[in-house]
Enzyme design. Structure first.
Site, PDB file in Angstrom:
ATOM      1  N   GLY A  17       0.806  -1.222   0.000  1.00  0.00           N
ATOM      2  CA  GLY A  17       0.000   0.000   0.000  1.00  0.00           C
ATOM      3  C   GLY A  17       0.837   1.269   0.000  1.00  0.00           C
ATOM      4  CE1 TYR A  18       1.474   7.844  -1.712  1.00  0.00           C
ATOM      5  CE2 TYR A  18      -0.393   8.512  -0.358  1.00  0.00           C
ATOM      6  CZ  TYR A  18       0.694   8.843  -1.135  1.00  0.00           C
ATOM      7  OH  TYR A  18       1.003  10.162  -1.340  1.00  0.00           O
ATOM      8  NE  ARG A  39      -5.238  -7.617  -1.423  1.00  0.00           N
ATOM      9  CZ  ARG A  39      -6.070  -6.687  -1.859  1.00  0.00           C
ATOM     10  NH1 ARG A  39      -7.362  -6.890  -1.812  1.00  0.00           N
ATOM     11  NH2 ARG A  39      -5.626  -5.552  -2.349  1.00  0.00           N
ATOM     12  CB  SER A  88      -7.465  -0.894   6.442  1.00  0.00           C
ATOM     13  OG  SER A  88      -8.825  -0.864   6.817  1.00  0.00           O
ATOM     14  CE  LYS A 169      -8.312   3.090   8.775  1.00  0.00           C
ATOM     15  NZ  LYS A 169      -7.288   2.046   8.470  1.00  0.00           N
ATOM     16  CB  SER A 207      -5.148  10.077  -0.481  1.00  0.00           C
ATOM     17  OG  SER A 207      -4.024   9.235  -0.417  1.00  0.00           O
ATOM     18  CG  PHE A 226     -10.527  16.322   2.909  1.00  0.00           C
ATOM     19  CD1 PHE A 226     -11.356  15.576   3.734  1.00  0.00           C
ATOM     20  CD2 PHE A 226     -10.792  16.336   1.542  1.00  0.00           C
ATOM     21  CE1 PHE A 226     -12.427  14.863   3.215  1.00  0.00           C
ATOM     22  CE2 PHE A 226     -11.861  15.626   1.014  1.00  0.00           C
ATOM     23  CZ  PHE A 226     -12.682  14.888   1.859  1.00  0.00           C
TER      24      PHE A 226
END
Length: 326
Positions: A17-18, A39, A88, A169, A207, A226
């Site tokens: 992930g990022y 995964r 997640s 979350k 994002s 944000f």
């Protein structure tokens, strides 16, 4: 490379992930041995950028683990001193929120923590949560309001508005705190806002896509405010929260809260020749900005990258990875 961490073994879940990719990079740089779960270790899009990292050949081990498969993390977590649980899902366009977002977040977190409870070597868990689990409780957010770690999102309130990522979350973090109390596990959480900055992974993440949309010919910008934070600062905060013995509880990470109009203004200053959206997506008053406490982040010794720099790094990275044709 720091030699003081040699022999220090940590696990990073969702490593492709990022945020996690940066976390793996910084951990390797600091001398840690990293057991990383993905995964599918045979998918080049998931692992190629990780195995190319400095120190990966000597100190990175990849493991296949499915969040929803009970016990899948047992063998990986064994022998680890720290576990960074970042895995997640984060996307907005969901057809089945329970299966796509809530189950992986909630059951996945408990599955990983269950493995942690069986590992005698474990010192601390760092959970990647989100400002989403903090700031959505129906309380007004205006320029004089300071959101801090004592705020908790109201999951029922968010479910009524179909904010399923926020729900996922929130439920995951709530369940995690309950589990670690009952099982005597030392856990801290990192609660970043909208994470931007350079991409290590080859796949566009949600994002960074928010910035890409603005520079790729969008006619309007969203009427939304944000918190924004740099991905490198977020990864660094995870490590500081692990290494700093006195760290505890939750840590909101926000360099600045900005309306999309402000993000567009910064983009216009940085890239005057870009075609950027001129108007807001609706005619309503701009959603107000608010404040987010920086005290807990400061207590970790974290220093923030300014929003302008983060935006520039994001655009340059999107260009380099050919997501943006500027």
């Amino acid at each position: 490379m720091s030699s003081s961490n040699l022999g220090n073994v940590v696990c990073v879940t969702g490593a492709s992930g990022y945020i996690a990719s940066w976390l793996v990079r910084l951990l390797l740089h600091r001398g840690y041995t990293v057991k990383a779960t993905v995964r599918d270790p045979n998918d080049p899009k998931k692992v190629d950028h990780l195995v190319k990292l400095d120190g990966a050949k000597e100190r990175l081990q990849l493991f296949k683990a499915n969040l929803l498969e009970e016990g899948a993390f047992d063998s990986v977590v064994q022998g680890c001193h720290g576990v960074f649980h970042t895995a997640s899902p984060f996307y907005h366009d969901v057809k089945d929120p329970q299966a796509e977002l809530i189950d992986p977040a909630l059951k996945g977190t408990l599955n990983v923590l269950n493995s942690c409870a069986k590992s005698p070597s474990l010192k601390r868990v760092v959970l990647t949560s989100s400002i989403a689990a903090v700031a959505y409780n129906g309380k007004p957010r205006t320029p004089d309001v300071v959101v801090d770690e004592t705020w908790f999102t109201d999951a029922d309130f968010c479910a009524k508005s179909n904010l399923w990522y926020v729900v996922s979350k929130t439920l995951a973090e709530e369940a995690a705190w309950k589990f670690v109390k009952e099982n005597n596990i030392d856990m801290v959480t990192i609660n970043p806002a909208m994470v931007i900055g350079p991409l290590l992974q080859p796949v566009l993440n949600t994002s960074a896509a928010a910035i890409l949309n603005l520079i790729n010919g969008a006619q309007t910008f969203p009427n939304a405010s944000f918190g924004w934070v740099n991905v490198k600062d977020v990864a660094n905060a995870h490590i500081l929260a692990y290494e700093n013995a006195s760290a505890s509880g939750r840590h909101c990470l926000v360099e600045r809260v900005a309306h999309y109009s402000e993000v567009v203004r910064i983009l216009r200053e940085l890239y005057p020749s870009l075609q950027l959206p001129e108007k807001c997506a609706d005619d309503k008053p701009y959603v107000p900005i608010y404040q987010v406490s920086k005290e807990k982040a400061k207590s970790l010794g974290l220093e923030y990258t300014p929003l302008e720099v983060s935006i520039k790094e994001t655009v340059e990275s999107l260009k380099e990875k050919k997501f943006a044709n500027l």
